[in-house]
Design an enzyme around this catalytic site. Structure first.
Site, PDB file in Angstrom:
ATOM      1  CG  ASP A 181      59.551  37.647 -34.574  1.00 26.63           C
ATOM      2  OD1 ASP A 181      58.306  37.090 -35.709  1.00 26.63           O
ATOM      3  OD2 ASP A 181      60.257  36.810 -33.565  1.00 26.63           O
ATOM      4  CB  ILE A 182      58.406  37.886 -40.059  1.00 19.08           C
ATOM      5  CG1 ILE A 182      57.726  38.681 -40.872  1.00 19.08           C
ATOM      6  CG2 ILE A 182      57.322  36.469 -39.664  1.00 19.08           C
ATOM      7  CD1 ILE A 182      58.154  38.022 -42.300  1.00 19.08           C
ATOM      8  CG  ASN A 196      61.276  29.801 -26.983  1.00 17.97           C
ATOM      9  OD1 ASN A 196      60.992  30.504 -25.525  1.00 17.97           O
ATOM     10  ND2 ASN A 196      60.619  31.286 -27.965  1.00 17.97           N
ATOM     11  CG  HIS A 249      65.886  32.389 -32.550  1.00 19.73           C
ATOM     12  ND1 HIS A 249      66.777  31.234 -33.128  1.00 19.73           N
ATOM     13  CD2 HIS A 249      64.721  32.897 -31.768  1.00 19.73           C
ATOM     14  CE1 HIS A 249      65.028  30.849 -31.865  1.00 19.73           C
ATOM     15  NE2 HIS A 249      63.834  31.843 -32.490  1.00 19.73           N
TER      16      HIS A 249
HETATM   17  P1  5GP Z   1      61.394  31.305 -31.157  1.00 20.94           P
HETATM   18  O1  5GP Z   1      59.684  30.775 -31.362  1.00 20.94           O
HETATM   19  O2  5GP Z   1      62.281  29.663 -32.408  1.00 20.94           O
HETATM   20  O3  5GP Z   1      62.353  30.881 -30.290  1.00 20.94           O
HETATM   21  O4  5GP Z   1      61.455  32.050 -32.046  1.00 20.94           O
HETATM   22  C1  5GP Z   1      61.152  32.221 -34.108  1.00 20.94           C
HETATM   23  C2  5GP Z   1      60.419  33.448 -33.775  1.00 20.94           C
HETATM   24  O5  5GP Z   1      61.251  33.500 -35.679  1.00 20.94           O
HETATM   25  C3  5GP Z   1      59.286  33.447 -34.102  1.00 20.94           C
HETATM   26  O6  5GP Z   1      58.588  34.835 -33.158  1.00 20.94           O
HETATM   27  C4  5GP Z   1      58.784  34.073 -35.503  1.00 20.94           C
HETATM   28  O7  5GP Z   1      57.961  35.053 -35.409  1.00 20.94           O
HETATM   29  C5  5GP Z   1      60.781  34.371 -36.412  1.00 20.94           C
HETATM   30  N1  5GP Z   1      60.030  33.749 -37.815  1.00 20.94           N
HETATM   31  C6  5GP Z   1      60.097  32.445 -38.270  1.00 20.94           C
HETATM   32  N2  5GP Z   1      60.073  32.982 -39.374  1.00 20.94           N
HETATM   33  C7  5GP Z   1      60.739  34.482 -39.885  1.00 20.94           C
HETATM   34  C8  5GP Z   1      60.952  35.180 -40.318  1.00 20.94           C
HETATM   35  O8  5GP Z   1      61.266  34.120 -42.081  1.00 20.94           O
HETATM   36  N3  5GP Z   1      60.999  36.170 -40.873  1.00 20.94           N
HETATM   37  C9  5GP Z   1      61.887  36.944 -39.618  1.00 20.94           C
HETATM   38  N4  5GP Z   1      61.547  38.197 -39.184  1.00 20.94           N
HETATM   39  N5  5GP Z   1      61.128  36.500 -38.160  1.00 20.94           N
HETATM   40  C10 5GP Z   1      60.550  35.014 -39.108  1.00 20.94           C
END
Ligand code: 5GP
Ligand code: ZN
Length: 135
Positions: A30-31, A86, A99
Site C-alpha cells: 500500500d502506497i 472495506n 482488495h
Molecule cells: P480502501 O479504502 O479502498 O479499502 O483502500 C484502498 C487502499 O489503496 C488505500 O489504503 C490506499 O492507500 C491504497 N492505494 C490507493 N491508490 C494506490 C496506488 O496507486 N498504489 C498503491 N500501492 N496503493 C494505493
C-alpha cells in the site's frame, strides 16, 4: 477494467511494489500504509467488492492472504496483523476493485479498532432471525 487504478497496477501500466503474483491474484505494498509492509491482495479479474466478486476469485484471494499474512508478519517484525476489507464508501472503500488489506500491527501502535457496544438479547434474536431468513 478501464479507468480502474488496480487493474492498471495488475497490467503494470502503473508501477507498484509487487510482493506476489500468480495467475489469479496480485499483491503489492500500500502506497499510504498504516505501517510499512501494509499489503493489498487483489483478484486479477476486476470485481468491485465482496458483493460482486465470484466465490472462485474470492477463494484465490483468501488463499494468498493466508499465505502472505505470516510472511508480512515476520518481515515487518509485527506483533500481529489485521485482515481488513472495506466494501462501499460507508465502510471506507476508496478503490472500487475488491482488495484485502494485510496490516501489520504493533503492541504499542496506539491504534484502536471500530467502537463496539453491548446489545440486548432480544435485539440479537430478532437480528439472528432476520439474517437466517435471508440465507
Ligand atoms: P480502501 O479504502 O479502498 O479499502 O483502500 C484502498 C487502499 O489503496 C488505500 O489504503 C490506499 O492507500 C491504497 N492505494 C490507493 N491508490 C494506490 C496506488 O496507486 N498504489 C498503491 N500501492 N496503493 C494505493
Ligand atoms: Zn479493477
Amino acid at each position: 477494467m478501464k479507468d480502474c487504478i488496480f487493474c492498471k497496477i495488475i497490467l503494470k501500466e502503473i508501477p507498484s511494489h509487487k510482493i506476489y503474483e500468480d495467475e489469479n491474484v496480485y499483491a503489492f505494498l500500500d502506497i499510504n500504509p498504516v505501517h510499512i509492509g501494509h499489503t493489498l491482495v487483489v483478484p486479477k479479474v476486476h470485481a468491485e467488492d465482496i458483493f460482486d466478486i465470484s466465490s472462485e476469485s474470492w477463494a484465490h484471494v483468501m488463499n494468498v492472504v493466508h499465505t502472505l499474512s505470516p510472511i508480512v508478519h515476520a518481515a515487518t517484525n509485527a506483533d500481529g496483523v489485521n485482515i481488513i476489507m472495506n466494501n462501499k464508501r460507508s465502510a471506507g472503500q476508496l478503490i472500487d476493485h475488491a482488495h484485502v488489506h494485510i496490516v501489520p500491527r504493533f503492541a504499542d501502535d496506539g491504534l484502536k479498532g471500530l467502537p463496539q457496544h453491548s446489545e440486548n438479547s432480544e435485539a440479537l434474536t430478532t437480528m439472528q432471525e432476520k439474517i437466517k431468513n435471508t440465507l
